[in-house]
Structure formats: structure tokens, C-alpha cells
Scaffold this motif. Structure first.
Motif, short mmCIF file in Angstrom:
data_model
loop_
_atom_site.label_atom_id
_atom_site.label_comp_id
_atom_site.label_asym_id
_atom_site.label_seq_id
_atom_site.Cartn_x
_atom_site.Cartn_y
_atom_site.Cartn_z
N ASP A 109 23.71 50.28 57.77
CA ASP A 109 24.92 49.28 57.17
C ASP A 109 26.13 49.93 57.81
O ASP A 109 25.95 51.04 58.78
CB ASP A 109 24.70 49.26 55.81
N LEU A 110 27.32 49.08 57.63
CA LEU A 110 28.47 49.51 58.57
C LEU A 110 28.84 51.10 57.95
O LEU A 110 29.15 51.68 58.84
CB LEU A 110 29.66 48.56 57.72
N ARG A 111 29.22 51.43 56.80
CA ARG A 111 29.50 52.63 56.65
C ARG A 111 28.55 53.74 56.89
O ARG A 111 28.89 54.86 57.28
CB ARG A 111 30.09 52.81 55.14
N THR B 97 33.96 54.02 47.73
CA THR B 97 32.39 54.01 48.14
C THR B 97 32.41 53.87 49.58
O THR B 97 31.39 54.19 50.10
CB THR B 97 31.89 52.77 47.41
N ASP B 98 33.46 53.26 50.13
CA ASP B 98 33.47 52.96 51.43
C ASP B 98 33.58 54.13 52.55
O ASP B 98 33.48 53.88 53.52
CB ASP B 98 34.56 51.77 51.95
N MET B 99 33.91 55.20 51.62
CA MET B 99 34.03 56.38 52.42
C MET B 99 32.85 57.45 51.97
O MET B 99 32.96 58.66 52.38
CB MET B 99 35.34 57.16 52.14
N PRO C 46 35.70 45.98 37.78
CA PRO C 46 36.62 45.28 38.68
C PRO C 46 36.06 44.91 39.85
O PRO C 46 35.20 45.66 40.46
CB PRO C 46 37.75 46.57 38.77
N SER C 47 36.15 43.47 40.43
CA SER C 47 35.55 43.30 41.58
C SER C 47 36.56 43.07 42.60
O SER C 47 37.49 42.11 42.37
CB SER C 47 34.58 41.98 41.15
N VAL C 48 36.52 43.33 43.79
CA VAL C 48 37.50 43.09 44.73
C VAL C 48 37.43 41.71 45.21
O VAL C 48 38.56 40.94 45.10
CB VAL C 48 37.24 44.07 45.87
N THR C 49 36.53 41.32 45.86
CA THR C 49 36.31 39.88 46.34
C THR C 49 36.55 38.92 45.21
O THR C 49 36.98 37.81 45.21
CB THR C 49 35.07 39.55 47.07
N GLY C 50 35.90 39.30 43.74
CA GLY C 50 35.96 38.55 42.79
C GLY C 50 37.35 38.24 42.23
O GLY C 50 37.83 36.96 42.11
N PHE D 197 30.76 36.98 38.61
CA PHE D 197 31.95 37.23 38.17
C PHE D 197 32.86 35.98 38.56
O PHE D 197 33.64 35.39 37.94
CB PHE D 197 32.62 38.59 38.48
N HIS D 198 32.47 35.73 39.99
CA HIS D 198 33.14 34.66 40.73
C HIS D 198 33.06 33.47 39.83
O HIS D 198 33.98 32.45 39.62
CB HIS D 198 32.95 34.63 42.07
N LEU D 199 31.82 33.10 39.43
CA LEU D 199 31.33 31.87 39.07
C LEU D 199 31.82 31.68 37.97
O LEU D 199 32.12 30.68 37.15
CB LEU D 199 29.75 31.77 39.31
N1 EPU Z 1 29.66 42.79 40.79
C1 EPU Z 1 28.76 42.11 40.13
N2 EPU Z 1 29.00 40.46 39.98
C2 EPU Z 1 30.04 40.16 40.78
C3 EPU Z 1 30.78 40.87 41.69
C4 EPU Z 1 30.74 42.16 41.63
O1 EPU Z 1 28.12 42.50 39.47
O2 EPU Z 1 30.13 38.82 40.56
C5 EPU Z 1 29.44 44.22 40.97
C6 EPU Z 1 28.96 44.86 42.49
O3 EPU Z 1 27.52 44.44 42.23
C7 EPU Z 1 29.40 46.29 42.41
C8 EPU Z 1 30.69 46.11 41.67
O4 EPU Z 1 30.49 44.95 40.93
O5 EPU Z 1 28.77 46.91 41.55
C9 EPU Z 1 32.02 46.04 42.64
O6 EPU Z 1 31.80 45.26 43.72
P1 EPU Z 1 32.97 44.19 44.33
O7 EPU Z 1 32.72 42.89 43.89
O8 EPU Z 1 34.17 45.00 44.20
O9 EPU Z 1 32.57 44.41 45.69
P2 EPU Z 1 32.75 43.16 46.86
O10 EPU Z 1 34.04 42.54 46.63
O11 EPU Z 1 31.55 42.53 47.33
C10 EPU Z 1 34.42 44.77 48.33
C11 EPU Z 1 34.55 45.21 49.80
C12 EPU Z 1 33.38 45.92 50.15
C13 EPU Z 1 33.49 47.28 49.08
C14 EPU Z 1 33.70 46.81 47.64
C15 EPU Z 1 33.84 47.94 46.56
C16 EPU Z 1 35.40 43.36 51.05
C17 EPU Z 1 35.03 42.22 51.96
N3 EPU Z 1 34.22 44.17 50.66
O12 EPU Z 1 33.29 44.16 48.29
O13 EPU Z 1 33.61 46.66 51.54
O14 EPU Z 1 32.51 48.42 49.25
O15 EPU Z 1 34.52 45.82 47.50
O16 EPU Z 1 35.28 48.37 47.05
O17 EPU Z 1 36.48 43.35 50.56
C18 EPU Z 1 32.70 47.69 53.33
O18 EPU Z 1 33.86 47.20 53.92
O19 EPU Z 1 31.79 48.33 53.94
C19 EPU Z 1 32.42 47.01 52.18
C20 EPU Z 1 31.07 46.96 51.70
#
Ligand code: EPU
Length: 417
Positions: free
Chosen positions: A368-370, A303-305, A161-165, A125-127
Motif C-alpha cells: 500500500d502507499l505508506r 497513522t500515515d507515518m 473522528p473521520s477525516v473524509t466523513g 458515518f458519511h451515510l
Molecule cells: N470509520 C468508520 N466509519 C466511517 C468512516 C471511518 O468506522 O464511516 C473509521 C475507519 O475505519 C477508521 C477511522 O474511522 O478506523 C478513521 O478513518 P477516516 O475516516 O478518518 O479515514 P479516511 O477519511 O478514509 C483519511 C486519509 C487517510 C488517512 C486517514 C486517517 C484521505 C483521502 N485519506 O482516510 O490517508 O490514513 O484519513 O488519518 O484523506 C493515506 O494518505 O495513505 C491515507 C490512507
């Protein structure tokens, strides 16, 4: 390496103050690459993932001045656009420097993060979003190589919805030409915190916290002074700690609105939770009712809880169904909980937890962390001694969890092995 040892069975009592949010601090620190000058960031938590992002940023030429939980950050003299494998492989959130580097330098070379303990976690999603903004992307020798003479606004839709995306694209878009719309964006409080910080820098972002975020590109940004929000997952972990030990804990400095889904499930399970200004006071109940949970993007149950809540459900009266919908493999804690006597069956992304009244201390391993936090919580409730090895996973995301817990009464300490 450290292990944590717990003599279980003491109800937690007292008060605890939260640290700054890990998942807000990581993108906010990355955002300091967007413009030069000294940024001042307050409430930065002292934990391993923050150390890692600082290392990645230092490698790019960013310099820091540290004063307790305040960090001054300056990216005047960037000397590299590369985030190397040795650092990225230890923390997937390293990908957060991609958007800021493209915005500032028009180029970035970031190691592909690869899989991790909780799932495949792709970055497509980022790319895809960056491509739509005019970035030329190739994959070379395990690295994402990205280049753009000019970033331009685009309409981008997230399948999930992707958080870091969302955070990466928001940072890439702040100085892009024209307007970027992120549809089906993540609504997590950490995304909103980043948007607030960027707006203080002079960005024009609207709609953060809803599923449509609009970013109108600006020409200039300025350095900021900003304070990171408290960590809602740390808050949730202490709420469960009070519940699982049938204790009474005041958690100071919460953003209560960020915790609604967690509080609601705990109240359903019989925990008494009182709100007093910025504090939450949790009082455990002798009998814990079983409740079902399904992890969802914010404002759903995080999910982090999930792992921490599963520890609680393993001593509840009755059966609980825990469905993990965000990460396909986030049940690594189950086999360790079973070693402590929990009765849990996993089937197709869901765990059936047959609650029982006792857990017994055992030697277990953090994966893992949690999952680490889950084992600490189970250890607090268990009869006898629990030894948790590989707690470096815990130190990635909690500031001194065992130290903070020990001030609330239980016998918990570290030893090296
Ligand atoms: N996803 C895709 N493609 C992408 C990006 C995400 O398929 O390009 C999918 C993931 O595989 C997942 C879903 O989208 O199934 C959501 O993932 P997300 O991108 O939101 O996760 P993240 O941004 O990598 C952040 C937190 C995680 C947290 C998740 C969900 C940060 C640094 N990390 O990860 O935190 O679990 O959102 O809320 O913000 C933690 O703190 O223990 C931790 C893992």
C-alpha cells in the motif's frame, strides 16, 4: 510495471521542496462541484490519486485546464451524478464527491468502495450524517444511491473522528437549509484547508480544526482561487529519510505546526531538528534511540507515518512498541521489513520492534502507499541492493519520491519489469 532499486548506505544531504498535500487536494478538487465558474487551484501535486479524482470528476462533466501545478476547474455543465465502480475501486477517497453532488444536484450514485489493504474502512458515518440531513439513501447493486429534494442542517456526532466523513458532511452542509453541527469532527490540517477553501467560496464554516464544526447554510457560492497546503506526510517521510541515513536535509516550505507529533518523536529518538522560518533541517544521529508510538487522530501521531517510523525503529538501539489504533490491518509492511532483516512481532494491533543496527537489501513488494514509503526508507538505510516491486502504490501518493531522493545523494532509480 516499475520497480525501484536502491543501493543503500548513503547519508542524504541537501534540500528538498514539498509538493501540495494529496489529502487536502482530493476534497478541494471535489468541492469544485459545489458551484459553477472557473476555480483556480495552485499547488496541486502530480500524483496518481489526483489523476483518479480528475477522472471521476471528468466523468461527471467537470473540465480542467492544467498549467504545471495550477489547475483550473469548471463544473458548469455537469452531465452525470455517477461515480462508477471501475474508478472508485482504485481510490476510496472517490466517496468525496458524494456530498458535493448532493448539494449541487440533489442526487448521487457512488460505487461502494469495499475493503482495502489497510482495513475494512466503512463509510457508515458519511451515510448516517447525510440521512440526518434529509438524504434518502439506499444500497443498490454495490452502489450508494442518494437523493434529497432539500438538504437541511442537522446535529451530527461522529463515533470516531473521520477525516473524509467530516469533509463530505461539511461539503453537503454548505448550502443546506439552517445550521449543521459536526461533533467529534476530525481536526486534521487537511479538513481545515478544505474549510478555508469553502469559506473563500462564500460558505460559513466555523470551528474547523476543533472537534466541533458549525456550518451555516448559504444560498450562493462563488468560484475561488486557492493554494493547497504542503504535504505533511511527505515532509515526515523526508524527516525520517534524513534520520535513517544519518544525513542532513533541509525540508523547504513546511507548516511546522502540522508536524509537531512527528518532530517530537524524531527528537526523542535523537534526531536534531532545527526550524528556520518555513524550513525544517533534520540531522540524523549515529545512534537512534527507540521510542514507542501510538497512532491517533490529529494532533496525535498520524497513522500515515506509522510504517515509515517503523523502518526507523527497526535500526534503533532497543525495543519499540508501535500501536496502530486507526486501521486494523496497517502492518502489511512488517513481513517485507522482516525480509530485510528487521525483527518485528505483531500482536493484537501492536508491533514490537526489536531494533538492531543493520538491515540488508532484499527484493520486497509494496502493498500500500505508506508501506511503499517505508520500504524505500529501509532500502536507503540497508546494506546492499534493495528492489521494491509494485511501486504504483507509491505513485498514488508521492510526487516523484525517488527522483527527489536521488537529488539528495543516494543511488536510487527505476526500472521496468
Ligand atoms: N470509520 C468508520 N466509519 C466511517 C468512516 C471511518 O468506522 O464511516 C473509521 C475507519 O475505519 C477508521 C477511522 O474511522 O478506523 C478513521 O478513518 P477516516 O475516516 O478518518 O479515514 P479516511 O477519511 O478514509 C483519511 C486519509 C487517510 C488517512 C486517514 C486517517 C484521505 C483521502 N485519506 O482516510 O490517508 O490514513 O484519513 O488519518 O484523506 C493515506 O494518505 O495513505 C491515507 C490512507
Amino acid at each position: 510495471m516499475d520497480k525501484i532499486i536502491i543501493e543503500g548506505g548513503t547519508p542524504l544531504t541537501g534540500e528538498v521542496t514539498l509538493s501540495g498535500s494529496k489529502n487536502a487536494a482530493l476534497p478541494i478538487l471535489s468541492a469544485c462541484v459545489l458551484t459553477g465558474g472557473w476555480h483556480t487551484l495552485h499547488n496541486i501535486p502530480a500524483l496518481r490519486d489526483i489523476w483518479t479524482i480528475k477522472k471521476i470528476l471528468s466523468n461527471l462533466g467537470v473540465v480542467f485546464e492544467e498549467d504545471g501545478q495550477t489547475l483550473r476547474v469548471n463544473s458548469d455543465n455537469l452531465k452525470s451524478h455517477v461515480a462508477p465502480y471501475q474508478l472508485v475501486r482504485t481510490m476510496r477517497a472517490s466517496i468525496l464527491v458524494l456530498g458535493p453532488l448532493l448539494s449541487r444536484l440533489g442526487k448521487a450514485k457512488i460505487s461502494l468502495p469495499g475493503g482495502c489493504a489497510i482495513g475494512a474502512r466503512p463509510i457508515d458515518f458519511h451515510l448516517k450524517g447525510l440521512s440526518a440531513m434529509g438524504v434518502d439513501i439506499s444500497l443498490e447493486h454495490g452502489y450508494v444511491v442518494a437523493r434529497a429534494d432539500k438538504l437541511r442542517g442537522a446535529a451530527i456526532f461522529f463515533d470516531i473522528p473521520s477525516v473524509t466523513g467530516t469533509e463530505n458532511l461539511m461539503m453537503a452542509a454548505v448550502k443546506a437549509e439552517g445550521k449543521t453541527t459536526l461533533n467529534n469532527a476530525a481536526k486534521e490540517p487537511e479538513v481545515v484547508d478544505l474549510a478555508n477553501m469553502l469559506n473563500h467560496m462564500g460558505a460559513q464554516i466555523e470551528g474547523a480544526g476543533t472537534d466541533t464544526i458549525t456550518i451555516t447554510g448559504v444560498k450562493e457560492l462563488r468560484p475561488v482561487t486557492y493554494s493547497i497546503i504542503p504535504d505533511r506526510i511527505e515532509a515526515g517521510t523526508f524527516l525520517v529519510a534524513a534520520a535513517i541515513t544519518k544525513g542532513n536535509v533541509r525540508i523547504k516550505g513546511c507548516r511546522v505546526d502540522d508536524l509537531e507529533a512527528i518532530v517530537e518523536k524524531l527528537v526523542d529518538s535523537g534526531v536534531k531538528i532545527e526550524k528556520q522560518a518555513q524550513d525544517l533541517i533534520a540531522q540524523g544521529n549515529d545512534s537512534i534511540k527507540s521510542v514507542d508510538i501510538k497512532t491517533m487522530p490529529f494532533p496525535g501521531f498520524p497513522t500515515d507515518m506509522q510504517a515509515q517510523f517503523m523502518a526507523l525503529m527497526s535500526i534503533a538501539d532497543g525495543w519499540s512498541m508501535i500501536r496502530e489504533t486507526i486501521f486494523e490491518n496497517r502492518f502489511m509492511h512488517v513481513s517485507e521489513l522482516r525480509r530485510m532483516g528487521a525483527d518485528i512481532e505483531i500482536n493484537a494491533g501492536q508491533a514490537l520492534v526489536r531494533g538492531k543496527s543493520n538491515l540488508s537489501g532484499a527484493q520486497v513488494m509494496a502493498t500500500d502507499l505508506r508501506a511503499s514509503a517505508c520500504l524505500v526508507l529501509a532500502g536507503l538505510a540497508a546494506k546492499g541492493r534493495t528492489e521494491i516491486s509494485r511501486v504504483y502504490h507509491l505513485d498514488r501518493g508521492y510526487h516523484d519520491l525517488d527522483g527527489k531522493l536521488s537529488l539528495l545523494g543516494p543511488k536510487i532509480w527505476r526500472e521496468q519489469y
